[in-house]
Design a protein around this motif. Sequence first.
Motif, short mmCIF file in Angstrom:
data_model
loop_
_atom_site.label_atom_id
_atom_site.label_comp_id
_atom_site.label_asym_id
_atom_site.label_seq_id
_atom_site.Cartn_x
_atom_site.Cartn_y
_atom_site.Cartn_z
N ALA A 299 3.14 1.53 8.16
CA ALA A 299 1.63 0.57 7.12
C ALA A 299 2.62 0.65 5.65
N THR A 300 2.39 -0.07 4.45
CA THR A 300 2.80 0.19 3.52
C THR A 300 1.47 0.83 2.54
N PHE A 301 1.91 0.98 1.78
CA PHE A 301 1.02 2.70 0.76
C PHE A 301 1.25 2.01 -0.89
N ASN A 302 0.13 1.81 -1.29
CA ASN A 302 0.74 1.07 -2.97
C ASN A 302 -0.05 2.13 -3.87
N VAL A 303 1.00 3.43 -4.70
CA VAL A 303 0.04 4.53 -5.41
C VAL A 303 0.07 4.54 -6.85
N THR A 304 -1.15 4.91 -7.22
CA THR A 304 -0.58 4.94 -8.62
C THR A 304 -1.15 6.73 -9.42
N ASN A 305 -1.09 7.32 -8.68
CA ASN A 305 -1.45 8.54 -9.72
C ASN A 305 -0.70 9.77 -7.79
N GLU A 306 -1.14 10.94 -8.31
CA GLU A 306 -0.59 11.97 -7.52
C GLU A 306 -1.07 11.97 -6.99
N THR A 307 -2.19 11.78 -6.60
CA THR A 307 -3.28 12.45 -5.15
C THR A 307 -3.43 11.58 -4.43
N GLU A 308 -3.33 9.77 -4.93
CA GLU A 308 -2.13 8.84 -3.83
C GLU A 308 -1.30 9.31 -3.36
N LEU A 309 -0.71 9.53 -3.88
CA LEU A 309 0.81 9.60 -3.88
C LEU A 309 1.43 10.76 -2.27
N ALA A 310 0.48 11.74 -2.58
CA ALA A 310 0.55 12.78 -1.42
C ALA A 310 -0.39 12.72 -0.42
N ALA A 311 -1.88 11.46 -0.19
CA ALA A 311 -2.09 11.35 0.76
C ALA A 311 -1.22 10.39 1.42
N ALA A 312 -0.50 9.85 0.38
CA ALA A 312 0.33 8.50 1.64
C ALA A 312 1.45 9.38 2.21
N ILE A 313 2.42 10.06 1.56
CA ILE A 313 3.43 11.28 1.70
C ILE A 313 2.34 11.47 3.08
N SER A 314 1.60 12.84 3.14
CA SER A 314 0.90 13.21 4.30
C SER A 314 0.55 11.89 4.99
N THR A 315 -0.41 10.58 5.20
CA THR A 315 -0.29 10.36 6.17
C THR A 315 1.43 9.85 6.81
N ALA A 316 1.58 9.57 5.63
CA ALA A 316 3.54 8.66 6.44
C ALA A 316 3.53 9.13 7.24
N ASN A 317 3.93 10.92 7.24
CA ASN A 317 4.22 11.64 8.14
C ASN A 317 3.98 11.74 9.48
N ALA A 318 2.83 11.66 9.57
CA ALA A 318 1.95 11.75 10.57
C ALA A 318 1.55 10.64 11.48
N ASN A 319 1.69 9.76 10.68
CA ASN A 319 1.46 8.07 11.69
C ASN A 319 3.62 8.29 12.87
N GLY A 320 4.31 9.00 11.59
CA GLY A 320 5.47 8.86 12.77
C GLY A 320 6.13 7.06 12.75
N GLU A 321 5.97 6.24 12.16
CA GLU A 321 6.77 5.23 11.69
C GLU A 321 7.06 4.93 10.35
N SER A 322 8.05 4.16 10.35
CA SER A 322 8.67 4.00 9.03
C SER A 322 8.37 2.80 8.09
N ASN A 323 7.10 3.17 7.34
CA ASN A 323 6.11 3.28 6.10
C ASN A 323 6.43 2.91 4.58
N THR A 324 6.76 2.72 4.54
CA THR A 324 6.47 2.05 2.54
C THR A 324 6.01 2.73 1.59
N ILE A 325 6.23 3.14 0.26
CA ILE A 325 5.25 3.40 -0.31
C ILE A 325 5.55 3.33 -1.76
#
Length: 73
Positions: A29-55
């Motif tokens: 997935a590609t995550f577009n983040v603009t604040n700390e909450t979105e960034l933390a959620a994107a990192i957690s989701t990226a870690n959980a799906n086990g794929e090469s993601n882009t933030i």
Amino acid sequence: MLKTTYARHVVSGVSLIALSAFAQPALAATFNVTNETELAAAISTANANGESNTINVSANITLIAPLPLAVKF
């Protein structure tokens, strides 16, 4: 009693097969983040799906709390 137990197993097996037909594999997935909450959620989701993601960080973010550890797979 034997017929009832057998019927339950057949129904359970059919249910699992039906559910697995709709299961989708995790995709990168590609995550577009603009604040700390979105960034933390994107990192957690990226870690959980086990794929090469882009933030993509599209704003200056001031961190108030530690972020989750980013894991590379």
